[in-house]
Each structure stands twice: as structure tokens, then as C-alpha cells.
Design a protein around this motif. Structure first.
Motif, PDB file in Angstrom:
ATOM      1  N   GLY A 138       0.783  -1.207  -0.091  1.00  0.00           N
ATOM      2  CA  GLY A 138       0.042  -0.106   0.079  1.00  0.00           C
ATOM      3  C   GLY A 138       0.806   1.234  -0.231  1.00  0.00           C
ATOM      4  O   GLY A 138       2.092   1.338   0.692  1.00  0.00           O
ATOM      5  N   VAL A 139       0.572   2.291  -0.841  1.00  0.00           N
ATOM      6  CA  VAL A 139       1.437   3.415  -1.105  1.00  0.00           C
ATOM      7  C   VAL A 139       0.407   4.639  -0.724  1.00  0.00           C
ATOM      8  O   VAL A 139      -0.549   4.630  -1.445  1.00  0.00           O
ATOM      9  CB  VAL A 139       1.962   3.489  -2.302  1.00  0.00           C
ATOM     10  CG1 VAL A 139       2.759   4.841  -2.543  1.00  0.00           C
ATOM     11  CG2 VAL A 139       3.041   2.399  -2.771  1.00  0.00           C
ATOM     12  N   MET A 140       0.812   5.499  -0.048  1.00  0.00           N
ATOM     13  CA  MET A 140       0.162   6.669   0.537  1.00  0.00           C
ATOM     14  C   MET A 140       1.279   7.719   0.369  1.00  0.00           C
ATOM     15  O   MET A 140       2.426   7.756  -0.011  1.00  0.00           O
ATOM     16  CB  MET A 140      -0.445   6.733   1.803  1.00  0.00           C
ATOM     17  CG  MET A 140      -1.559   5.813   2.064  1.00  0.00           C
ATOM     18  SD  MET A 140      -1.857   5.989   3.753  1.00  0.00           S
ATOM     19  CE  MET A 140      -2.758   7.258   3.536  1.00  0.00           C
ATOM     20  N   GLY A 141       0.366   9.069   0.121  1.00  0.00           N
ATOM     21  CA  GLY A 141       1.569  10.561  -0.024  1.00  0.00           C
ATOM     22  C   GLY A 141       1.921  10.646  -1.495  1.00  0.00           C
ATOM     23  O   GLY A 141       1.838   9.859  -2.108  1.00  0.00           O
ATOM     24  N   THR A 142       2.872  11.570  -1.266  1.00  0.00           N
ATOM     25  CA  THR A 142       3.793  11.645  -2.758  1.00  0.00           C
ATOM     26  C   THR A 142       4.924  10.752  -2.663  1.00  0.00           C
ATOM     27  O   THR A 142       5.844  11.069  -1.944  1.00  0.00           O
ATOM     28  CB  THR A 142       4.185  13.263  -2.592  1.00  0.00           C
ATOM     29  OG1 THR A 142       2.928  14.163  -2.684  1.00  0.00           O
ATOM     30  CG2 THR A 142       5.017  13.504  -4.054  1.00  0.00           C
ATOM     31  N   SER A 143       4.963   9.801  -3.537  1.00  0.00           N
ATOM     32  CA  SER A 143       5.910   8.654  -3.560  1.00  0.00           C
ATOM     33  C   SER A 143       6.589   8.246  -4.858  1.00  0.00           C
ATOM     34  O   SER A 143       5.839   8.652  -5.764  1.00  0.00           O
ATOM     35  CB  SER A 143       5.300   7.396  -2.800  1.00  0.00           C
ATOM     36  OG  SER A 143       5.061   7.408  -1.551  1.00  0.00           O
ATOM     37  N   ARG A 144       7.648   7.754  -4.741  1.00  0.00           N
ATOM     38  CA  ARG A 144       8.073   7.692  -6.252  1.00  0.00           C
ATOM     39  C   ARG A 144       8.895   6.094  -6.066  1.00  0.00           C
ATOM     40  O   ARG A 144       9.802   5.950  -5.160  1.00  0.00           O
ATOM     41  CB  ARG A 144       9.490   8.682  -6.528  1.00  0.00           C
ATOM     42  CG  ARG A 144      10.175   8.598  -7.739  1.00  0.00           C
ATOM     43  CD  ARG A 144      11.040   9.513  -8.174  1.00  0.00           C
ATOM     44  NE  ARG A 144      11.513   9.482  -9.274  1.00  0.00           N
ATOM     45  CZ  ARG A 144      11.022   9.780 -10.469  1.00  0.00           C
ATOM     46  NH1 ARG A 144       9.829  10.504 -10.527  1.00  0.00           N
ATOM     47  NH2 ARG A 144      11.633   9.685 -11.355  1.00  0.00           N
TER      48      ARG A 144
END
Length: 669
Positions: A138-144
Motif C-alpha cells: 500500500g502506497v500513500m502520500g507523494t511517493s516515487r
């Protein structure tokens, strides 16, 4: 003591203890945790420590880590309460995962927020429920996520009657996520087959409001029990899955054409004398992806989507350079003018084979054939037979060469079969080709011929292939009105076939009209499941009625095959060894297989030191070392091959006595 000081000292001691404790925690890894001096993950224990420290909330946001070598892991980093929110540089190294979860979001990084993960390769096995993924659950926020390669085997099971899984990311949840320069070429398997089973090859699932960007990425995976797949899926306003309108820039699926994802059609080029003009704009070392403004290069192949215009820059590296052949294309392309070195190719909805070729010495006719002087000449000949101006010409081999590619092949262009068969005349000039070939069916120096002549050629080396592989020609189609000739050729190669049929000279002659004359097979045929071995022709149809053999021999050959195998000079579709016509053609004396049946009737006996046979001058086949008499073949000038019931006449000279004492019937002194 001053009471204020008494109160202050415990506070100071408490703070010192906290600082010492934090120092002890951070001292678990080498480095200081900054981008310029990241904490170093050197082994599996360091990774396990990272997982436990993140779970305990001891890793601050923005903390930097770097993988220093290949490791194996069995724990995931991040929980729903304490997500990983730092940077992780894989250093181009590989994590071998052995992860299993009883619910969703199984991944090396199970939960992340505002994180950056780069330069990492993931292999191994990952098992979990909904939103399981190969890198981040699971990915949240501003990610790269950049330059990451997932080759893992992902297995997922249904949760709440849903299967939703991602190759790289499981679920983008209120995320602004960029995935760039990444590749997924692993496997995704659902443990059950249900209608609600979705695989996002890059991102499995996201909210309708999420901002997902996929740039310069490649999908090349396989799927089991997945009903719908695409680059990404979103949760739309009707609470139903749909292909997401993510921002997808220069990203391709290599083996799947799902409609909502650009399919990467291949531009196969044969040398560095041309490249897409603006390539590469970005290079990703871990995945091996090299990206231009349009199209991606992976290995030796450049991929672009249908309708995209690719600019190809060409330049000459030698005096023999001519140009490129787009003759197989009906789509738009622009031939360069004398002042231009650029080609503009509008990609068709099929693969494109763009070939650079040399200007052969010679004119390509019978009087002045094209000359094959070295392996480079062979490669240009072999790889350009799709060009009609080259496939039916005359060629002459002028020296012994090694080869690593077969002449010709067949390719599928969106259901259309593209054939590269040799139709001309190839004169070996008495020279030897040493083959180093490995491939699938019809593996041979000449993939297929159709109305061709091959003569005066010796083939040695090793040939490894599947069904209908052979030492000279893989296949011969039954084209009406066309005849094929193989003359004065010898095959001494070691031929290994991984399936059931193989031949010394021809793998499968179909129902063609084909003549073999003055040819010798003294190589080997082998294979664990090989059950049909034709020393001259491995297989043919129509009871071999189109096959003519004259002055040929299979001498001292060896076969290593499965039990119950069948051998003959020619094997047909009834496995009875028929052929249309066989004259003066024999199996060698040292067969070692009592089950052999010969088109010519009888295995040959050997008579040694026969000075001449019969009263007519022999027909010489110098490459195969055969000389043909009215009855029998003289091999290597000292071994005469003759059938048991045939009656040759000999002329011998006797100085001090020759004995026929071993001959028991019909002998003459």
C-alpha cells in the motif's frame, strides 16, 4: 544543593538517556541515515532490523537507506500503524523474497507513505491476499518508485470475494505516485478463478482521485486465473473496477494487447549502424530499460506502439553499407534522400524487422554469384532472406566459416506469417561451415528452402534444436512446380534433438519434390526422446514419393535415441522407410542397429582396397568423398560400399597374392 538544580539534573539525565537510546537504535546500521551517508543494509539481519524498527516507529520520515549486496528476506517493512517513509536505494542489488501473509498487502515494503524506492530487483515468492504486490503493498502520500525490476512469483487469494493484485504496487491509496523506468516480468497466480480478479501489472488498484504516473515502464509477465489485466486499475465512481486513466508515458506491454495499454511492437535491428535517433534519453541500469522520447529499448530490441512515429538515424561504418529494407511494410515510412540519414517509421500494429545489409561482391547471378567470404557475409545473407531481391539469388562460399545464425526463419506479424525461405542456389565451393546453432523446430544452417539448390558444402559443428532439426535444411514445403536439389554435400555435425524427429540432411521434406545426389552423412543424431531419425531425410509425407536418392550413403553413423526408435535413410508418415526412388544408395557397414530398414534395400558391406569397380568411369563427389560406379560407392578411395545382393565387377592388380578366403558365396578368383 539548590532545589532548582536538583530538579534540573534528573531532567537532563532523562534527556541524555533518551539521546543515548536513540544513538543505540541508529547505531544498528553503518552510516548516518542521510541521503549522502545512508544507513547501510548489508545482510538479512540488517533488513530484519529495519522491519522491526519501522514497526516500532523508530525510523523518522526522510531517513535514507542503501542496500549494499544481494540478500534474502522473510519479513516485510512497514505496518498500517507505522509506514516506511524514507528513501531506499537498492544499489542495483537483488532481494530474494520469501514472504507469506494471511491477508492482503504482502510485499517487501508492505506499507509506505511519502517514500522513494529505487534501483532494486526483487525475485523469489510472495503470497498474500488482496493488494499483494512485488514491491510495495500500500502506497500513500507523494511517493516515487524508480528503476525497479520485479521478477517474483506472486500468488494471491480472494478476500471479500475479490482478487486485486499488482506487479509492483498493490494499492495506491490517496497517493500521488510516480513509477518510472520499472519492469515487471514475474508471474501472478490467483489460487481460485473468479470473475472479480484484476491484475494491475504496474499498479494493482488506486482511488479515483489518485494521481498515478507510469513512465518508461515495461510489462512482460504471465498470469494464471486472472480475468482482467492492464497497466493499472482504479476504483471508479460506481465502485466498480475499470482500466484507469492514469498518466502513462512511453510505457508498453510486450506480450499482451489489452487495448487500454499500449502494446509494444518490436523493431528488431541487426547492428549498431542504426538507432532510434533520440535514443537514449533515459537509461535505467537495474531494469536495463533505455528510453527515448518515443519507444523503449530492452536488450537488443526496440519497442514502440502502433501509430507512433519513430525516427531512425542511420550511418555507415564500412564501404559495404547499402541501407535498410522496409520492403515487408505497407505502412508509412520515408525513404531518405541523398542528403538525409534519417528514416521516419510510423509503427504498424505488428513487429518490424529492419535490416541493414552489405553490398555483396558479385552480381548474384550464375556467372558471377554473390560471394560469402566470412561469417559477417553469412549473417547478412542469413538475416536478409525476407528481401525478395536476395532470397532467390546465386551465392558462392569462398572459405571455411563458423556460423551462429541460420539462414531464414518465420515470424508472426499480428497473425500474418512472414516467411524467410531460401529460394536460390548456394554453392559451398568445397568449403566447410562449422555450425554453432541452438533453437526450436527446423533448426539447421538453412531454416527452410523452396525450389533451391545447395551443393558442394560440408557441414560440421553442433546443432541443437527441436522437432525437424537437421544438419543442413530444416524444412522443405510442398510448393507446386518447385524442385529442390542437394548435391555433393556432407554432414559430419553432431545433431541433438529435444523432441521426436530429426534428419541428417533434411528435417522435414513434406510432400516436396527433392533430390539428394552424391551426399554423405557421417555425423551423429541424438536425443532423449528422439524416436524417428532419418539419416538423410528425417520425415516426409506421401510415402516419400517426392524424394529421390542417388549415390548417397550414411556411413559409420551413430544414433543415440529413446528406446523403440525407428531409423532409416528416409522416414515417411508411415515410418516404413519409403522413398520415391533410391539408386546406388546405402546405409554404412557399421550401423549397429538391427532394426534399420533402408530405402535401397540392403545395408552395405565394406570391401577394402578396391582399386576400381565396374568397367565405367566413376562419378566423383569430392566433398562427400564418394565415387559412384554402376553398382556400389567407393568411399575415401579405399572402402567400397555395396548391397548384399548386388554384383559389382572389380579390376584388381595382384603383386603377392590377395585372399578371398572370407567370401563364402559367388566369389571369383
Amino acid at each position: 544543593m539548590n532545589k532548582k538544580l536538583q530538579f534540573f539534573l534528573p531532567v537532563v539525565m532523562l534527556l541524555l538517556g533518551f539521546v543515548q537510546g536513540f544513538a543505540q537504535e541508529t547505531a544498528k546500521w553503518d552510516g548516518s541515515g542521510t541521503v549522502t551517508d545512508p544507513y547501510q543494509i548489508r545482510n538479512s539481519a540488517d533488513w530484519a532490523t529495519l522491519a522491526s524498527e519501522v514497526s516500532a516507529g523508530h525510523v523518522a520520515a526522510g531517513t535514507a537507506f542503501k542496500l549494499m549486496g544481494d540478500i534474502s528476506i522473510s519479513t516485510a517493512v512497514g505496518t498500517s500503524d507505522h509506514r516506511f517513509s524514507g528513501t531506499f536505494d537498492g544499489g542495483g542489488h537483488t532481494i530474494t523474497a520469501n514472504l507469506s501473509a494471511t491477508s492482503g498487502l504482502a510485499a517487501p515494503f508492505a506499507y509506505v507513505t511519502s517514500a522513494t524506492i529505487s534501483h532494486l530487483h526483487v525475485v523469489g515468492t510472495i503470497q498474500g491476499g488482496k493488494h499483494t504486490a512485488g514491491l510495495c503493498g500500500g502506497v500513500m502520500g507523494t511517493s516515487r518508485i524508480e528503476d525497479c525490476h520485479v521478477s517474483a512469483a506472486i500468488t494471491t487469494f480472494a478476500e471479500n470475494s475479490q482478487i486485486v493484485v499488482g506487479g509492483i504496487v498493490g494499492h495506491g491509496n490517496s497517493a500521488t505516485l510516480t513509477v518510472e523506468g520499472c519492469m515487471f516480468d514475474g508471474t501472478i497466480t490467483a489460487t481460485s478463478s473468479i470473475s472479480y480478479s484484476y491484475a494491475g501489472t504496474i499498479v494493482g488498484w488506486c482511488n479515483a482521485s489518485d494521481g498515478i504516473t507510469v513512465k518508461n515502464c515495461i510489462e512482460n509477465a504471465s498470469y494464471t486465473n486472472i480475468s482482467h489485466a492492464g497497466m493499472n486499475y482504479k476504483y471508479n465512481t460506481n465502485a466498480n473496477p475499470s482500466a484507469s486513466a492514469i498518466t502513462s508515458a512511453n510505457s508498453y506491454s510486450l506480450n499482451h494487447n489489452w487495448g487500454e495499454v499500449k502494446h509494444g511492437y518490436k523493431i528488431v535491428y541487426l547492428s549498431d549502424t542504426f538507432k532510434p535517433k533520440y535514443y537514449p534519453a533515459n537509461t535505467y541500469s537495474t531494469t536495463g530499460i533505455e528510453a527515448s522520447a518515443i519507444g523503449l529499448k530492452l536488450g537488443d530490441i526496440f519497442y514502440a506502439g502502433s501509430g507512433e512515429t519513430v525516427t531512425i538515424e542511420s550511418y555507415s561504418v564500412d564501404d559495404g553499407f547499402v541501407g535498410y529494407d522496409f520492403s515487408t511494410l505497407s505502412e508509412d515510412w520515408n525513404n531518405p534522400t541523398s542528403s538525409s540519414i534519417d528514416y521516419f517509421l510510423k509503427m504498424p500494429s505488428k513487429d518490424v524487422y529492419v535490416s541493414q545489409y552489405r553490398d555483396f561482391d558479385g552480381d548474384g547471378d550464375a556467372d558471377k554469384p554473390y560471394l560469402i567470404k566470412n561469417e559477417d557475409d553469412w549473417q547478412h545473407f542469413a538475416l536478409n532472406l525476407h528481401d525478395q531481391s536476395l532470397r532467390d539469388m546465386h551465392y558462392l562460399l569462398t572459405s571455411d566459416i563458423d556460423i551462429h545464425v541460420p539462414a531464414g526463419g518465420e515470424y508472426q506479424y499480428s497473425g500474418e506469417l512472414f516467411k524467410s525461405h531460401f529460394l536460390g542456389t548456394f554453392d559451398g565451393g568445397g568449403h566447410t561451415i562449422t555450425a554453432h546453432l541452438s533453437g526450436g523446430e527446423f533448426t539447421a544452417p538453412f531454416y527452410k528452402i523452396d525450389g533451391a539448390t545447395i551443393k558442394n558444402l560440408h557441414v560440421a559443428g553442433e546443432i541443437n534444436g527441436a522437432i525437424y532439426s537437421s544438419g543442413l535444411v530444416g524444412g522443405i514445403p510442398a510448393t507446386a512446380g518447385k524442385t529442390n536439389l542437394i548435391e555433393n554435400c556432407r554432414v559430419s555435425a553432431t545433431i541433438t534433438c529435444i523432441t521426436t524427429h530429426a534428419g541428417g540432411f533434411v528435417g522435414h521434406a513434406s510432400s516436396s519434390t527433392t533430390t539428394l545426389r552424391g551426399c554423405l552423412f557421417d555425423g551423429t543424431l541424438s536425443g532423449d526422446v528422439l524416436v524417428n531419425a532419418g539419416y538423410l531425410v528425417g520425415w516426409c509425407n506421401n510415402n516419400g514419393n517426392g524424394i529421390t536418392l542417388k549415390d548417397c550413403a550414411a556411413y559409420n553413423q551413430h544414433v543415440f535415441a529413446a528406446s523403440g526408435f525407428k531409423t532409416d535413410l528416409v522416414l515417411d508418415d508411415t515410418r516404413t522407410g519409403h522413398c520415391g526412388s533410391a539408386t546406388n544408395t546405402f546405409g554404412g557397414y557399421d550401423i549397429g542397429n538391427s532394426r534399420m530398414e533402408l530405402c535401397s534395400g540392403n545395408p552395405a558391406l565394406k570391401l577394402t582396397y578396391a582399386l576400381s569397380a565396374g568397367l565405367t568411369a566413376p562419378v566423383e563427389y569430392p566433398v562427400s568423398h564418394l565415387a559412384s560406379y554402376g553398382v556400389g560407392l567407393l568411399f575415401d578411395n579405399d572402402k567400397f560400399l555395396v548391397g548384399r545382393t548386388e554384383q559389382p565387377r572389380f579390376q584388381i592388380s595382384v603383386d603377392d597374392g590377395l585372399s578371398f578366403s572370407n567370401v563364402s558365396a559367388n566369389d571369383a578368383t
